[in-house]
Design an enzyme around this catalytic site. Structure first.
Site, PDB file in Angstrom:
ATOM      1  N   ASP A 178      44.921  47.377  33.262  1.00  0.00           N
ATOM      2  CA  ASP A 178      43.613  46.848  32.891  1.00  0.00           C
ATOM      3  C   ASP A 178      43.794  45.537  32.137  1.00  0.00           C
ATOM      4  OD1 ASP A 178      40.722  46.880  31.957  1.00  0.00           O
ATOM      5  OD2 ASP A 178      40.837  48.889  32.812  1.00  0.00           O
ATOM      6  N   HIS A 252      37.499  45.732  28.040  1.00  0.00           N
ATOM      7  CA  HIS A 252      37.490  46.655  29.179  1.00  0.00           C
ATOM      8  C   HIS A 252      38.673  47.626  29.141  1.00  0.00           C
ATOM      9  CE1 HIS A 252      37.650  47.888  33.453  1.00  0.00           C
ATOM     10  NE2 HIS A 252      36.374  47.544  33.517  1.00  0.00           N
ATOM     11  N   SER A 583      34.347  51.559  36.789  1.00  0.00           N
ATOM     12  CA  SER A 583      35.479  51.411  35.870  1.00  0.00           C
ATOM     13  C   SER A 583      35.436  52.455  34.770  1.00  0.00           C
ATOM     14  CB  SER A 583      35.469  50.016  35.238  1.00  0.00           C
ATOM     15  OG  SER A 583      35.913  49.032  36.129  1.00  0.00           O
TER      16      SER A 583
END
Length: 809
Positions: A178, A252, A583
């Site tokens: 990520d 994220h 996600s």
């Protein structure tokens, strides 16, 4: 006068030459880029002691870059005002002749694939393709990054089920690919954890912003991969203002890692929203963070390098909340190839299905050895009431936290009549929006928070963000900077019609905070969640499952604001944030896979995947079929796959559909792959067995494709009993898809102490085309029931190839 004219003419010639030199530089082989090269390991020369040496020797054997050196040298002499570095970003200003960029080995891969990533010219790439042992040469490409309440919604509890039976996934290692990780976040505290598992072979990189000691018994490894990113951007990370470290500057990666395996954090929440105890799905699992995503995206060469390292490091589960749309053929998709090699080594890859819904054929990460995850809602929302001047009350959603609007009706205007229906900054007419609540349409390449800020700059005091027909009723809660809410297309149209019908329309927005167990049912499929059918192989149903992915609370980076808007304007910082996407769904399933890996250490990745799929459910918390937010009616397997994950039932699925390398190789054979194409996945591919079809792969779901030539289709499956010592009898039941006859042979599976694996066949027969009419797809399901506690469910999706039918008429 003549001298002046001659000088002007000479200047013009020099100017034209410089332009020509730039064109030559841009169009020649000097326009190198990164390629991923797949090689056959069997041809490695004995003289090369390592793969790295071998790959270096391959590059050294290539022809030099075909460049016009005289042109470049002349350029440096006569065009000093235009630095050659603007044309050749890697040359040294001191010596253009000898500092031209060379062919460069970026990464060598031994585990994720056999091959390397290198900087090459187009002619060198073509030359490589014709060398012995080179299987494929593919240009590097880019992918994009695609919880308090969600764990209760999944049924996870301390007193029973999968958590206490697996000790919360203790010692299972989840590799997170990520945007990095925030190591000092309390979600990655190692309090109470045992020492790092002895099987771990990885490391922890350090940097100024990721000092020694950042890793611990929870975050056991962290690395950053940026070679492909720098090559493709043609600048260093430092020049782009980024840090060569695993630190997460986006948020994220921290969010996904904490969702999968975050430690327990009390008093979590996003301001006053979603307050409570935050923790990951596999609370005691360990995290290895591999930073592959940067401001400009995530490049395949870096992803492959991280996957290669993760496999070597000893992870048990790979979690990839990223992908590229549209889906690529399996042998051209580096993630699919690396996930194949991971599966060979017993590592399950869980990946997001993409955020390109509600359009069909948009699902990504669709190889049969990858667990593809779509997104759904949970039973928690952040509602607002839009109260109109006529007394109508319409619901929206928002995460605005700040000074509320005055508790009185305010003037209301639709932005379409005030300069810009999409509320683009600088286009709204201040005299028409000052002091008013502004209705803005979703879209126009501008996010909701940016629209609100544009309203604020023009003098507006609030915003109602209205979906159009494209977004239908899918709502996204956002951390707005001004009092604002989002409404679906139905409520948006009501509000717009009200504005048009009134001389002096008014409204007020009331923020209701956090509400649990409210009337929209849950789960529902998110509008944005990508859909099937599988664009590469229609006989493999994708996505596989859905999981919580809408309005999920999890840890956040201290370097990122919660809105993703301009950091100079939104300077807020939070420890937890609420965001949506597949996600967010992916790490929920990655965590479940880690729990199952702990409970069933000898299960293959396919068996774990099967358990998750066959125990998934298809009804909401009101007992009705799961609704698709894109249509407002019952969802189909093209949107939800096998259904919504149920981790507790997955612990004891009764039967599993198992597969290994040989099964996947035969699948590739069945879709027409030659031995050379299969060699990208396995060094010495076995021979293809005749007669196998893609539908015969031992998948836990069914996708049946009819055509003019095929109106009867038979799929073969084999199932293994989980409790091998106990006798059991399973009977088949289910609902046939409309216009299809389904026959299962045998219709009873009898297991005893001597047989734990049995085979059955399903024959699907299509009705005549005159009966089908305009139908293109129908759905049903098949269940094996033992009369005790096990229901092993497989969805059935049926597709008619309309072009073939039309040709037959």
């Amino acid at each position: 006068m003549a001298a002046v004219s001659s000088l002007a003419f000479l200047s013009l010639l020099i100017f034209l030459f410089c332009i020509h030199a730039r064109i030559v530089a841009a169009s020649s082989d000097y326009g190198y880029k990164t390629y991923i090269v797949y090689v056959s390991e069997s041809v490695k020369p004995p003289v090369n002691t390592s793969h790295h040496d071998w790959y270096s020797s391959i590059l050294q054997s290539l022809s030099p870059l075909s460049t016009d050196l005289d042109t470049y040298y002349s350029y440096s002499l006569v065009c000093p005002a235009e630095p050659l570095s603007t044309v050749l970003p890697y040359q040294s200003p001191s010596n253009v002749y000898y500092d031209l960029p060379k062919t460069k080995l970026l990464y060598s891969y031994e585990h994720a694939i056999h091959g390397f990533a290198a900087r090459l010219s187009a002619s060198q790439a073509e030359e490589l393709r014709h060398q012995p042992g080179i299987l494929s040469v593919i240009p590097d490409s880019i992918s994009q990054l695609q919880t308090t309440r969600s764990l209760q919604f999944l049924g996870l509890a301390d007193s029973w089920g999968i958590w206490p039976n697996t000790n919360y996934g203790e010692d299972i290692i989840i590799g997170i690919l990520d945007s990095g990780i925030r190591p000092d976040h309390p979600s990655f505290s190692d309090a109470g954890l045992s020492p790092v598992p002895s099987s771990w072979r990885g490391g922890c990189e350090t940097a100024l912003d990721f000092p020694s000691g950042s890793c611990n018994r929870k975050l056991i490894g962290a690395r950053a991969y940026y070679g492909g990113y720098e090559e493709n951007m043609r600048r260093s990370l430092e020049e782009m203002g980024e840090s060569k470290s695993p630190t997460d500057y986006d948020g994220h990666g921290t969010h996904t890692a904490s969702t999968a395996a975050g430690s327990v954090v009390s008093s979590a929440g996003f301001y006053a929203y979603a307050t409570g105890e935050a923790k990951g799905v596999a609370i005691k699992a360990r995290i290895a963070a591999y930073k592959v995503c940067w401001r400009g995206g995530c490049f395949d060469s870096d992803i492959l390098a991280a996957l290669n390292q993760a496999i070597s490091d000893g992870v048990h589960v790979l979690s990839l909340s990223l992908g590229r749309s549209p889906a690529m053929p399996y042998d051209e998709d580096p993630i699919a190839i690396a996930a194949f090699h991971a599966a060979e080594r017993g590592i399950l890859t869980s990946a997001s299905a993409g955020n390109s819904g509600p359009s069909y054929r948009t699902a990504v990460n669709i190889a049969p050895w990858i667990l593809s995850v779509g997104a759904s809602t949970i039973d928690r929302e952040f509602p607002t009431d839009v109260v109109l001047g006529d007394g109508s009350i319409l619901q929206g959603v928002s995460l605005y936290y700040g000074k509320p609007l005055l508790n009185a009706l305010l003037p209301l205007v639709y932005a379409s009549g005030a300069g810009s229906r999409f509320c683009h900054q600088g286009e709204l007419v201040p005299s028409m929006v000052t002091g008013k609540i502004v209705v803005c349409d979703v879209g126009g390449d501008t996010g909701g928070v940016a629209k609100g800020y544009a309203v604020h700059l023009a003098g507006g005091v609030g915003m109602i963000l209205a979906n159009t027909e494209e977004q239908v009723e899918g709502l996204k809660s956002e951390a707005h900077l001004i009092p604002a809410t989002m409404v679906g297309v139905t409520n948006g149209n009501i509000i717009k019609n009200y504005v048009r019908s009134q001389l002096a329309p008014t409204a007020i927005i009331i923020f209701r905070g956090t509400v649990v167990w409210i009337t929209p049912s849950a789960p529902r499929v998110g509008v944005f969640s990508s859909r099937g059918p599988n664009v590469i192989t229609q006989e493999i149903l994708k996505p596989d499952v859905i999981a919580p992915g809408v309005n999920i609370l999890a840890a956040w980076s201290k370097f990122a604001n919660p809105s993703g808007f301009d950091g100079n304007i939104d300077q807020r910082r939070v420890d937890f944030n609420i965001i949506s996407g597949t996600s967010m769904a992916c790490p929920h399933v990655s965590g479940i896979a880690a729990l199952l890996r702990k409970a069933r250490p000898y299960w293959s990745p396919a068996a774990i995947k099967s358990a998750i799929m066959t125990t998934a459910y298809n009804v909401d918390n009101n007992g009705r079929n799961i609704v698709d937010l894109a249509t407002g009616v019952a969802s189909t397997p093209f949107a939800h796959g096998s259904g919504h994950v149920d981790p507790n039932k997955a612990l004891n699925p009764g039967l599993v559909y198992d597969m290994g390398t040989s099964d996947y190789v035969q699948f590739l054979c069945s879709i027409g792959y030659t031995q050379s194409r299969i060699a990208v996945f396995v060094s010495n591919p076995e021979s293809c067995r005749p007669g196998m079809t893609p539908g015969d792969v031992n998948y836990p779901s069914f996708s049946v494709v009819f055509s003019r030539q095929r109106t009867v289709v038979t799929h073969t499956r084999r199932v293994r009993k989980v409790e091998s010592t106990a006798a059991a009898v399973y009977n088949v039941t289910g609902i046939a898809p409309e216009f299809v006859e389904v026959k299962v042979t045998p219709d009873k599976l009898t297991f005893d102490q001597y047989s734990d694996t049995l085979t059955y066949q399903v024959t699907f027969t299509s009705a005549a085309i005159e009966t089908i009419g305009d139908t293109t797809s129908t759905f049903g399901y098949l269940e094996w029931i033992d009369g005790q506690q096990h229901i092993v469910r497989s969805p059935i999706a049926v597709l008619w190839n309309r072009d073939s039918w039309v040709d037959a008429m």
